[in-house]
Design an enzyme around this catalytic site. Structure first.
Site, PDB file in Angstrom:
ATOM      1  N   GLU A   1       0.833  -1.210   0.000  1.00  0.00           N
ATOM      2  CA  GLU A   1       0.000   0.000   0.000  1.00  0.00           C
ATOM      3  C   GLU A   1       0.867   1.260   0.000  1.00  0.00           C
ATOM      4  OE1 GLU A   1      -3.541  -0.514   2.214  1.00  0.00           O
ATOM      5  OE2 GLU A   1      -3.816   1.617   2.575  1.00  0.00           O
TER       6      GLU A   1
ATOM      7  N   GLU B   1       1.999   1.666  -3.412  1.00  0.00           N
ATOM      8  CA  GLU B   1       0.886   2.146  -4.241  1.00  0.00           C
ATOM      9  C   GLU B   1       0.687   3.643  -4.038  1.00  0.00           C
ATOM     10  OE1 GLU B   1      -2.898   0.458  -3.200  1.00  0.00           O
ATOM     11  OE2 GLU B   1      -3.876   1.157  -5.044  1.00  0.00           O
TER      12      GLU B   1
ATOM     13  N   CYS C   1      -8.244  -1.931   4.266  1.00  0.00           N
ATOM     14  CA  CYS C   1      -8.116  -3.159   5.054  1.00  0.00           C
ATOM     15  C   CYS C   1      -9.331  -3.466   5.908  1.00  0.00           C
ATOM     16  CB  CYS C   1      -6.837  -3.154   5.876  1.00  0.00           C
ATOM     17  SG  CYS C   1      -6.418  -1.565   6.487  1.00  0.00           S
TER      18      CYS C   1
ATOM     19  N   SER D   1      -7.497   1.864  -2.236  1.00  0.00           N
ATOM     20  CA  SER D   1      -6.293   1.086  -2.516  1.00  0.00           C
ATOM     21  C   SER D   1      -6.732  -0.270  -3.040  1.00  0.00           C
ATOM     22  CB  SER D   1      -5.495   0.925  -1.217  1.00  0.00           C
ATOM     23  OG  SER D   1      -4.615  -0.162  -1.360  1.00  0.00           O
TER      24      SER D   1
ATOM     25  N   LYS E   1     -15.303  -9.670   8.328  1.00  0.00           N
ATOM     26  CA  LYS E   1     -14.272 -10.531   7.744  1.00  0.00           C
ATOM     27  C   LYS E   1     -14.867 -11.845   7.254  1.00  0.00           C
ATOM     28  CE  LYS E   1     -10.539  -8.006   8.613  1.00  0.00           C
ATOM     29  NZ  LYS E   1      -9.713  -7.491   7.528  1.00  0.00           N
TER      30      LYS E   1
ATOM     31  N   GLU F   1     -16.023 -11.026   3.912  1.00  0.00           N
ATOM     32  CA  GLU F   1     -14.864 -10.798   3.041  1.00  0.00           C
ATOM     33  C   GLU F   1     -14.251 -12.117   2.579  1.00  0.00           C
ATOM     34  OE1 GLU F   1     -10.920  -8.000   3.137  1.00  0.00           O
ATOM     35  OE2 GLU F   1     -11.196  -9.326   4.846  1.00  0.00           O
TER      36      GLU F   1
ATOM     37  N   GLU G   1     -13.922 -12.992  -5.370  1.00  0.00           N
ATOM     38  CA  GLU G   1     -12.606 -12.655  -5.901  1.00  0.00           C
ATOM     39  C   GLU G   1     -11.468 -13.059  -4.940  1.00  0.00           C
ATOM     40  OE1 GLU G   1     -15.187 -10.652  -5.393  1.00  0.00           O
ATOM     41  OE2 GLU G   1     -14.605  -8.792  -4.393  1.00  0.00           O
TER      42      GLU G   1
ATOM     43  N   CYS H   1     -10.173  -1.530  14.782  1.00  0.00           N
ATOM     44  CA  CYS H   1     -10.497  -2.942  15.037  1.00  0.00           C
ATOM     45  C   CYS H   1     -10.590  -3.282  16.512  1.00  0.00           C
ATOM     46  CB  CYS H   1      -9.476  -3.839  14.364  1.00  0.00           C
ATOM     47  SG  CYS H   1      -9.501  -3.624  12.573  1.00  0.00           S
TER      48      CYS H   1
END
Ligand SMILES: Cc1cc2nc3c(=O)[nH]c(=O)nc-3n(C[C@H](O)[C@H](O)[C@H](O)COP(=O)(O)O)c2cc1C
Ligand code: SF4
Ligand code: SF4
Ligand code: SF4
Ligand code: SF4
Ligand code: SF4
Ligand code: SF4
Ligand code: FES
Ligand code: FES
Ligand code: FES
Lengths: 597, 124, 582
Positions: free
Chosen positions: C280, C283, C300, C320, C359, C362, C367, C504
């Site tokens: 990241e 990036e 994230c 990102s 999560k 996710e 993908e 988190c």
């Protein structure tokens, strides 16, 4: 302006529209045109006269003749006889219940004689869709007076001095409410009109809006001037299409005439009014729920304080008043607080509109001075109980009011006396009950309504009223248990004390008041498994009294389930297993040989 | 209609609008004019009489007058008959009232309170 | 601040003018029971548990929303008050699916606790219960209406904290339910799976989708190589489930516990957090130096990602493309690690222990299978892990300290701070600074971006280049920042967004604190401070210094943003509708 020698007023309120007044009005216009009378006789639509049950209703002036249940077929005769020949059509006149006398003029009938019409002053008199008719009857004169001859504080003082209290239920002094909002800090303030009218069977506010929408607009402007607001909202239920239409027309006309908008009457005062349609939930009539609904949120009450006068619509100081409350305002400003305060009683001034219904001869809308007794309303205005039955109780205050027994019939109607009697003024519902009404059943009926309409926010109301209802259900089903009355009382007390809003706080009233005055009926259900009024189906059964039965067989013919059998001219018997308690045989037997118990 | 810009304009409109509803209010205190309008009366021109009364009232801007009609009262030869009843005064009945007479009754009796004795019904 | 004095139960209390009676009582150490009240989030006076008597008033008043006034006299403990509270509570219990022993909230339930406290002996008003509805279509959140007491804490959390607002009261009276519109499933509406509603719920009406059975099964399967990764925020929260204080640090107990559960290898998501920074950070530099789309927004937090897909699809290009550390871990585990260890990736079962319910969603995104398999097989929440440990009889606090396994268990302090709001930004800045300048950073603590302030902004000077950064946590705060970006009112280069309040550490899968504990201490701050404590205790505190990550690049990926990196560590996003399409 043309001068007409006669005016034909056709009621186009909701009731009469439903019974066909549209056709009646068309028929009049056609017949009058046909006979070339259109330059002499004017046909005018009006709002509700209060006797919707008898609609379509027609008034012909100058005589003031009152024709009821008029049908399109009757029109040629009325035009020929009354309007051409001047002979009143007796057969269509209103018939007084007690005397059978046919009365010629609306103002002669008992139903009207004892009334005093302030809030309803223009209803049934003017065409609500023509602003000039409102102006002609002193409309917008009070606004002009307030704007040019009074300071905002003087307006508030006048309202305070008049003793006017809210007609929407709580009876809060209107002037004080205005004072709070006037004192509240804020550059933006709002005036809101509560036209939600959720009480089943109530139509006081609807009638005002349909019959005299401008009086509400004028009053809201006066209120806006008094507290320093420049915007008003009317929250009206969408189920009132005629009221909505009339309000829209009235608002547009007022805007076109510069009576709403900027620089009203050249005084520099700005005020405009907007409509918001309610979805018809009863609880949306509660003021904080109503404000939430206007703001586009779910219509749910919130705790007060803060009161709307300090934090109302979009958090701004707001006054919210009922339609009927507003309808009184222009008269108070015009005729003065002293005049208004001279009507009514010490603590309840002015008049109150009631929707009288149930077991009573003249059902309809009445406006009476405060302090009139229940007996006067029920017997003199309402014409007493039909079919020679005995009066049992009268329920006031809508679904959250209480039942008042015969012993209290001479009680004057006032905010405080009603509360002392375990009921309340409410918005003006009045339902009369006779000996055939079971009071436990009645309590169950009202509680079912409030339970359904609870917003579900707080447990006392959401679950508590449900539990009360379950107990009432078992009592009326003959499954009542010793201790149920105490359970009901205890639960009711707790709900009244702890519920978040007025709905929950008053929902137990019908139960508490019926226990208070008709405890023996509850006990009969629970201990003897008997419904004294013969209304609770689970607790009654039908039997043939052999001595009285002549064996005519009429009951056999009407029984839908074939439960009755017997030889001709011999006493018959009812098979209890087949009987569904429809009451047909009881009604049919010419010898009174069928009993229910 | 145009915007009402001042209190005075509002009052003017009120004045003009009065007649719209006048007929429905306080009728006990008004002068009543009753025109016989049965078949005989209409044949004798009662309609014209009545229209003339209405027209004259309008022209002279007279308020508080009610014009109504009535059926045959059995005096057909005197038709058109017109009663004028002022509040708290006895009824005055005029006979054979044509348009012209009608206008004068409005001016003399209704407005100026002078009963026109010549036209009053003879004592028969 | 203007003060007023009132009397509560005969005791004089002086409090600021805008206090509630509940706050005043709190100050006077007078306990008033509450249920719907959640400080700062749900103050709506709905449950009527906190009623008190006010002298001169007719009805009882809800203390939690009742403003104090000068000279007010309040009684919190009269017979009428006690009876009313009892009746209300009995009514709630009469309409409740009272199956405590099998309930996820047994012994951690506010309703249960109140019932004990108020001495409820029987329910005097039994009766019909409202329709039970059980919605478990969402991969993350389960709603059990039979346990819902309609306190609306979840509604406020979803609306006010998260700015999402997909649950609200439906219907009226006894039939009222808290649900998505038209009684749809949470899976069908624009819910972001953040689990903040669960955190707010006082009872067992909302819970995570329980996946522990699948993990037990994998652990029992001798064919499977079962490995586990634990997210940064777990090490400061799991202890709470075992009687340690709020924010207790249990980093070294974790490997011991997980090994005892039977995992073949115990790894650390912190490893892949460092990897995330490498990607990241690169990036960001790439976009900054080559005119790419800015501001770059971190990616994230899967709750945030889904939120962006539903509510701000026009900003998807700003996200990102880096996968979250959880997913990077899975992809690396089933490729690099499998190769290195010579294990058939189809036999590898990756479990992650996450502070987060999103999560779970996710891990199931289509993908997320760049290894050729579902990269992460099961994502468990902190609470599920704690249940497994308890079931296995493992008492965390009694375990010896142990270390994570090589190589995917090696990490730096920069990775640890991913667990708190501002941490990703700080970790990225530490690396970006040194990569760009080639100089060692003197002060590596970017305190401007730390703390529980909803939105934090800073401008960082990187060798003359001024970089404007913003940090938001809690989606309602994110909305404000994003609206500014959308309306061109802000000139940010880099934004960190964390879905959950506090980041988190306040995730929707963390140990649940009751309303009282939340009022007493700000768990976001306490757990967040512990996270920075972990960072300080680490030898290495910058991601690019992580030796295992360096080896990974050397042996397998090449360099950040390489083609292999792109294939395994980056992803793309999908615009999602606001309302279900019919
Ligand atoms: C459940 C409930 C329903 C109500 N419905 C109405 C209504 O339909 N119309 C109304 O004017 N007031 C209604 N009220 C009273 C309003 O909350 C408020 O007191 C009233 O609009 C104030 O106006 P007033 O002072 O002019 O009466 C209701 C109150 C409750 C608790
Ligand atoms: S009392 Fe009933 S209507 Fe009022 S807030 Fe409570 S649940 Fe809603
Ligand atoms: S109608 Fe009455 S009298 Fe006749 S058969 Fe029936 S019960 Fe007997
Ligand atoms: S009550 Fe109805 S069903 Fe029963 S016996 Fe009479 S007619 Fe038949
Ligand atoms: S929510 Fe609480 S009271 Fe209800 S079953 Fe679960 S533990 Fe028991
Ligand atoms: S998971 Fe988050 S977005 Fe979904 S309902 Fe709960 S609070 Fe709202
Ligand atoms: S789901 Fe939980 S938090 Fe939401 S209303 Fe129901 S009990 Fe309250
Ligand atoms: S609607 Fe015609 S009288 Fe009520
Ligand atoms: S009403 Fe105060 S805690 Fe629920
Ligand atoms: S997933 Fe909610 S902040 Fe990490």
């Amino acid at each position: 302006m043309e001068i007409y020698r006669a005016h034909v007023l056709v009621c186009k309120g909701t009731g009469c529209t439903a019974s066909g007044s549209e056709n009646v009005m068309d028929a009049f216009q056609k017949e009058i045109d046909k006979r070339g009378l259109s330059k002499e006789v004017r046909v005018v639509q009006t709002g509700c006269l209060g006797l919707c049950e008898l609609g379509p209703n027609v008034l012909i002036y100058p005589e003031g003749s009152y024709y009821c249940r008029v049908k399109a077929e009757d029109i040629p005769e009325i035009v020929e006889e009354h309007l051409v020949k001047g002979r009143i059509v007796e057969r269509l006149l209103y018939k007084e219940h007690l005397t059978e006398e046919r009365l010629r003029a609306l103002t002669d009938i008992d139903f009207y004689k004892k009334q005093k019409r302030i809030a309803l002053r223009n209803c049934g008199l003017i065409n609500p869709e023509v602003i000039e008719e409102y102006i002609a009857n002193d409309g917008y004169k009070a606004l002009a007076k307030a704007l040019t001859q009074m300071t905002p504080q003087e307006v508030i003082d006048e309202v305070k001095k008049s003793g006017l209290r809210g007609r929407g239920g709580g009876g809060f002094p209107t002037g004080n409410k205005w004072q709070f909002a006037a004192n509240a800090k804020g550059d933006i303030k709002y005036v809101v009109c509560n036209a939600d009218e959720g009480d089943p069977g109530a139509f006081m506010d609807r009638s005002v809006l349909e019959g005299d929408p401008h009086s509400v607009l004028e009053a809201m402007e006066i209120a806006g001037y008094a507290i320093g607001a420049s915007e008003g909202y009317i929250y009206v239920r969408a189920e009132y299409p005629i009221a909505v239409k009339r309000l829209e027309i009235a608002i547009n006309q007022a805007r076109e005439h510069g009576l709403l908008g900027k620089n009203i009457l050249g005084t520099g005062f700005n005020f405009d009014i907007f409509l918001r349609l309610g979805s018809g939930a009863f609880v949306c009539g509660e003021e904080t729920a109503l404000l939430a609904s206007i703001e586009g949120r779910r219509g749910e009450p919130r705790p007060r304080p803060p009161f709307p006068a300090n934090e109302g619509l979009w958090g701004k100081p707001t006054i919210i008043n009922n339609v009927e409350t507003y309808a009184n305002i222009p008269e108070i400003i015009l005729k003065g607080a002293d005049w208004f305060a001279s009507i009514g009683t010490e603590k309840s001034k002015g008049t109150k509109v009631f929707a009288v219904g149930g077991k009573i001869n003249n059902t309809g809308l009445v406006e009476i001075p405060m302090g009139t007794t229940l007996r006067e309303v029920i017997y003199e205005i309402g014409g007493g109980i039909p079919n020679g039955k005995k009066f049992k109780a009268v329920q006031t205050g809508g679904p959250s009011g209480g039942c008042i027994p015969a012993a209290l019939l001479d009680m004057p109607i006032e905010y405080d006396t009603l509360v002392q009697a375990g009921s309340m003024m409410g918005s003006g519902g009045m339902i009369v009950m006779d000996e055939d009404n079971c009071m436990v059943d009645i309590a169950k009926f009202f509680l079912t309504f409030t339970q359904d309409e609870s917003c579900g926010k707080c447990p006392p109301c959401r679950i508590g009223t449900k539990r009360m209802l379950e107990i009432l259900e078992r009592i009326t089903n003959g499954e009542g248990k010793e201790g149920d009355i105490e359970l009901l009382e205890n639960l009711a007390k707790s709900i009244k004390a702890s519920a978040l809003c007025g709905l929950g706080q008053t929902a137990p009233n019908p139960v508490l008041s019926t226990i208070r005055y008709f405890r023996d009926e509850y006990e009969a259900h629970i201990k003897e498994k008997r419904c004294p009024a013969g209304a609770c189906k689970a607790l009654i059964h039908y039997e043939v009294v052999a001595d009285k039965c002549r064996g005519c067989g009429l009951c056999v013919k009407v029984c839908p389930t074939g439960a009755i059998s017997g030889e001709r001219k011999q006493p018959h018997v009812i098979d209890q297993d087949k009987c569904i308690k429809c009451n047909s045989c009881f009604d049919r037997c010419p010898f009174g040989a069928i009993t229910k118990a | 209609m145009a915007v009402i810009k001042s209190i005075e304009e509002l009052e003017k409109i009120r004045e003009q609008a009065k007649d719209l509803i006048n007929l429905r209010k306080d009728n006990e205190t008004k002068t009543r004019v009753v025109v016989g309008m049965a078949t005989c009366g209409i044949a004798a021109g009662a309609r014209q009489t009545m229209l003339a009364i209405l027209d004259e009232l309008k022209k002279r801007n007279v308020e508080n007058v009610i014009v109504t009609e009535t059926g045959c009262i059995g005096l057909c030869k005197f038709e058109p008959l017109v009663d004028v009843i002022k509040p708290d005064q006895p009824k005055v009945t005029y006979v054979n009232v044509n348009e012209e007479k009608a206008r004068q009754i409005v001016v003399k009796h209704i407005i100026n309170n002078q009963i026109i004795d010549d036209w009053v019904i003879p004592n028969i | 601040m203007e003060m007023v004095t009132l009397t509560i139960d005969g005791q004089k209390v002086e409090v600021p003018k805008d206090s509630t009676v509940l706050e005043a009582a709190h100050k006077a150490n007078i306990r008033i029971p509450t249920l719907c009240f959640l400080k700062g989030i749900n103050e709506i006076g709905a449950c009527r548990m906190c009623v008190v008597e006010v002298k001169g008033g007719k009805a009882l008043q809800a203390a939690c929303v009742l403003p104090v006034s000068e000279g007010m006299e309040v009684i919190t403990n009269s017979p009428a008050v006690r009876e009313s509270r009892k009746v209300t509570l009995e009514l709630l219990l009469s309409d409740h699916n009272l199956e405590c022993p099998t309930c996820v909230r047994n012994l951690n339930c506010e309703l249960q606790k109140l019932s004990e406290e108020l001495g409820i002996k029987s329910i005097r008003y039994p009766g019909e219960k409202h329709a039970p509805r059980y919605d478990d279509f969402s991969p993350s959140i389960v709603r059990d209406a039979s346990k819902c007491i309609l306190c609306r804490r979840c509604v406020s959390a979803c609306h006010k904290v998260q700015g999402v607002g997909v649950i609200s009261p439906n219907h009226r009276g006894f039939n009222t339910v808290i649900a998505p519109v038209f009684d749809l499933s949470l899976a069908e509406v624009a819910c972001v799976n953040c689990g903040q509603c669960i955190m707010a719920c006082p009872v067992g009406a909302l819970k995570e989708k329980d996946d522990t059975d699948r993990v037990w099964q994998a652990l029992a399967d001798p064919e499977k190589h079962v490995i586990v990764q634990t997210a940064p925020a777990i090490r400061v929260s799991l202890g709470e489930e075992f009687g340690e204080g709020m924010g207790a640090i249990v980093t070294k107990k974790l490997p011991a516990a997980l090994r005892r559960l039977g995992f073949d290898k115990v790894f650390d998501t912190d490893f892949s957090a460092d990897l995330t920074i490498m990607e990241e950070g690169s990036e960001f530099l790439e976009r900054l130096q080559h005119g790419g789309k800015l501001p770059l927004i971190t990616s994230c937090s899967p709750g945030w990602i889904k939120f962006c897909e539903h509510y701000y699809p026009e900003l998807l290009d700003n996200l990102s493309t880096c996968k979250s550390p959880q997913q990077m871990f899975g992809a690396v585990a089933k490729t690099y690690y499998a190769e290195k260890m010579g294990i058939d990736p189809s036999k590898i079962f990756v479990v992650s222990i996450m502070p987060c319910t999103a999560k779970k969603f996710e891990a199931q995104r289509p993908e997320m299978n760049s290894s050729g398999y579902q990269d992460v097989d099961v994502a468990l929440t902190t609470r599920e892990l704690s249940r497994m440990l308890k079931e296995a009889g493992i008492d965390l606090s009694k375990l010896p300290d142990e270390e994570f396994d090589d190589p995917l268990g090696i990490s730096t302090g920069a990775a640890a701070i991913f667990g708190a709001t501002g941490g990703v930004m700080e970790a990225a800045l530490r690396t970006v600074y040194e990569v760009v300048t080639g100089k060692e950073l003197q002060n590596i603590d970017f305190t401007e971006v730390r703390g529980v302030e909803g939105i934090k902004e800073a401008t960082i000077d990187i060798d003359g280049t001024k970089v404007n950064v913003a940090v938001a946590h809690g989606l309602a705060n994110a909305r404000k920042v994003l609206d500014r970006v959308k309306n061109g009112e802000a000139n940010y280069h880099f934004i960190e967004i964390m879905c959950c309040p506090g980041g988190c550490v306040g995730g929707g899968g963390q140990p649940i604190l009751n309303a009282e504990e939340r009022w007493a201490k700000d768990y976001r701050e306490v757990r967040g401070n512990a996270i920075y404590e972990v960072d300080r205790s680490m030898k290495l505190r910058k991601s690019h210094e992580n030796p295992a990550v360096q080896t990974l690049y050397k042996e397998f990926l090449g360099k950040p943003l390489s083609e292999k990196s792109h294939h395994l560590l980056h992803t793309h996003y999908t615009k999602r509708p606001l309302y279900p399409e019919v």
